[in-house]
Scaffold this motif. Structure first.
Motif, PDB file in Angstrom:
ATOM      1  N   LEU A  88      47.729  14.699  17.570  1.00  0.00           N
ATOM      2  CA  LEU A  88      48.713  15.336  18.438  1.00  0.00           C
ATOM      3  C   LEU A  88      48.525  16.846  18.371  1.00  0.00           C
ATOM      4  O   LEU A  88      47.851  17.350  17.462  1.00  0.00           O
ATOM      5  CB  LEU A  88      50.130  14.973  17.978  1.00  0.00           C
ATOM      6  CG  LEU A  88      50.561  13.515  18.121  1.00  0.00           C
ATOM      7  CD1 LEU A  88      51.867  13.282  17.366  1.00  0.00           C
ATOM      8  CD2 LEU A  88      50.737  13.167  19.589  1.00  0.00           C
ATOM      9  N   PRO A  89      49.104  17.591  19.281  1.00  0.00           N
ATOM     10  CA  PRO A  89      48.998  19.056  19.207  1.00  0.00           C
ATOM     11  C   PRO A  89      49.493  19.638  17.890  1.00  0.00           C
ATOM     12  O   PRO A  89      49.022  20.695  17.462  1.00  0.00           O
ATOM     13  CB  PRO A  89      49.870  19.522  20.384  1.00  0.00           C
ATOM     14  CG  PRO A  89      49.794  18.402  21.363  1.00  0.00           C
ATOM     15  CD  PRO A  89      49.770  17.150  20.529  1.00  0.00           C
ATOM     16  N   VAL A  90      50.433  18.947  17.218  1.00  0.00           N
ATOM     17  CA  VAL A  90      50.981  19.475  15.958  1.00  0.00           C
ATOM     18  C   VAL A  90      50.117  19.142  14.756  1.00  0.00           C
ATOM     19  O   VAL A  90      50.341  19.674  13.666  1.00  0.00           O
ATOM     20  CB  VAL A  90      52.413  18.953  15.718  1.00  0.00           C
ATOM     21  CG1 VAL A  90      53.347  19.429  16.810  1.00  0.00           C
ATOM     22  CG2 VAL A  90      52.423  17.431  15.612  1.00  0.00           C
ATOM     23  N   GLY A  91      49.124  18.254  14.908  1.00  0.00           N
ATOM     24  CA  GLY A  91      48.269  17.917  13.784  1.00  0.00           C
ATOM     25  C   GLY A  91      47.718  16.506  13.872  1.00  0.00           C
ATOM     26  O   GLY A  91      47.945  15.780  14.845  1.00  0.00           O
ATOM     27  N   GLN A  92      46.986  16.135  12.844  1.00  0.00           N
ATOM     28  CA  GLN A  92      46.387  14.807  12.737  1.00  0.00           C
ATOM     29  C   GLN A  92      47.182  13.957  11.758  1.00  0.00           C
ATOM     30  O   GLN A  92      47.389  14.341  10.609  1.00  0.00           O
ATOM     31  CB  GLN A  92      44.942  14.924  12.255  1.00  0.00           C
ATOM     32  CG  GLN A  92      44.249  13.589  12.023  1.00  0.00           C
ATOM     33  CD  GLN A  92      42.820  13.758  11.557  1.00  0.00           C
ATOM     34  OE1 GLN A  92      41.935  14.087  12.333  1.00  0.00           O
ATOM     35  NE2 GLN A  92      42.580  13.551  10.268  1.00  0.00           N
ATOM     36  N   LEU A  93      47.620  12.781  12.210  1.00  0.00           N
ATOM     37  CA  LEU A  93      48.442  11.895  11.403  1.00  0.00           C
ATOM     38  C   LEU A  93      47.649  10.650  11.036  1.00  0.00           C
ATOM     39  O   LEU A  93      46.918  10.098  11.866  1.00  0.00           O
ATOM     40  CB  LEU A  93      49.712  11.487  12.147  1.00  0.00           C
ATOM     41  CG  LEU A  93      50.698  12.593  12.548  1.00  0.00           C
ATOM     42  CD1 LEU A  93      50.291  13.233  13.874  1.00  0.00           C
ATOM     43  CD2 LEU A  93      52.104  12.041  12.654  1.00  0.00           C
ATOM     44  N   THR A  94      47.802  10.222   9.797  1.00  0.00           N
ATOM     45  CA  THR A  94      47.119   9.020   9.323  1.00  0.00           C
ATOM     46  C   THR A  94      48.088   8.187   8.489  1.00  0.00           C
ATOM     47  O   THR A  94      48.728   8.715   7.577  1.00  0.00           O
ATOM     48  CB  THR A  94      45.887   9.377   8.461  1.00  0.00           C
ATOM     49  OG1 THR A  94      45.073  10.327   9.157  1.00  0.00           O
ATOM     50  CG2 THR A  94      45.075   8.131   8.161  1.00  0.00           C
ATOM     51  N   VAL A  95      48.183   6.912   8.804  1.00  0.00           N
ATOM     52  CA  VAL A  95      49.032   5.985   8.060  1.00  0.00           C
ATOM     53  C   VAL A  95      48.150   4.875   7.513  1.00  0.00           C
ATOM     54  O   VAL A  95      47.408   4.238   8.269  1.00  0.00           O
ATOM     55  CB  VAL A  95      50.146   5.403   8.956  1.00  0.00           C
ATOM     56  CG1 VAL A  95      50.931   4.334   8.206  1.00  0.00           C
ATOM     57  CG2 VAL A  95      51.080   6.506   9.434  1.00  0.00           C
ATOM     58  N   THR A  96      48.235   4.646   6.209  1.00  0.00           N
ATOM     59  CA  THR A  96      47.391   3.650   5.548  1.00  0.00           C
ATOM     60  C   THR A  96      48.246   2.765   4.655  1.00  0.00           C
ATOM     61  O   THR A  96      49.116   3.258   3.932  1.00  0.00           O
ATOM     62  CB  THR A  96      46.302   4.331   4.690  1.00  0.00           C
ATOM     63  OG1 THR A  96      45.613   5.308   5.482  1.00  0.00           O
ATOM     64  CG2 THR A  96      45.306   3.310   4.179  1.00  0.00           C
TER      65      THR A  96
END
Length: 218
Positions: A88-96
């Motif tokens: 997203l424009p606000v950053g990179q998100l990762t869920v594991t």
């Protein structure tokens, strides 16, 4: 089975980190919470709500990808999918999601080791008590990272967002929203604790990646 992720706090969370301090003393930090967290996830598959929310099915997790987000697939050299990032424009998100003991408590162990590793890499690390308990905030170069963790039934979910420091509040809100709506599919197969639960790509995405690999660099 009950809900996991509903306002579970750990008052002594900061004691694990020698340079910990409360975000409430940080002028750039704003508490994001309130009624949005009541009855929210992340959800175990058996408790998943029929909320009509569109989610992408990645096998072990089902993510409510925000509108306008891009997906980046990180492949392991050996072949399996290592991670799927939501950009997203606000950053990179990762869920594991990881296999965890029935007794829970894995996130507290992992977060301590994670903080030590981040410091070894030169990051400044702080901890706080958030809506799911312990959270970590790290500053590394020109990037800010926020980690949250939730202990569920035989699984642990870790979420992280990496983005510019001036988007700190917005990136936190995006991470919370993603974690709140995530469904974890643990499965019944015995797995060693801390093993990442396998990620399976939807057929359309898998075919696209396979075609790109066959075509090679442009």
């Amino acid at each position: 089975m009950g809900l996991f992720g509903r306002r579970r706090r750990q008052d002594d969370a900061d004691e694990d980190f020698e340079d910990a301090e409360s975000y409430e003393d940080d002028d750039e930090y704003e508490v994001i919470g309130g009624d949005l967290f009541d009855g929210a996830g992340p959800w175990d598959e058996e408790d998943a709500p029929e909320d009509g929310l569109n989610r992408i099915d990645l096998g072990s997790v089902r993510l409510p990808v925000p509108e306008g987000a891009q997906l980046q697939v990180e492949m392991d050299p050996a072949g399996p999918v290592k991670a799927v990032h939501v950009v997203l424009p606000v950053g990179q998100l990762t869920v594991t999601a990881y296999a965890a003991p029935r007794s829970g408590g894995l996130w507290r162990e992992v977060s301590t080791e994670l903080a030590e590793q981040l410091r070894a890499d030169g990051a400044t690390v702080r901890s706080t008590t958030g809506e799911w308990g312990l959270e970590l905030l790290a500053a590394l170069g020109d990037m800010s990272l926020r980690f949250v963790g939730v202990d569920g039934p035989r699984w642990m979910l870790r979420g992280v967002v990496a983005g510019p420091p001036d988007r700190l509040d917005n990136s936190a809100a995006a991470l919370y929203e993603l974690v709140r709506g995530t469904i974890v599919v643990r499965g019944t197969q015995p797995m060693p604790v801390r093993t990442p639960l396998p990620i399976e790509l939807p057929p359309a995405i898998a075919e696209h990646i396979q075609q790109a690999q066959e075509d090679g660099p442009a």
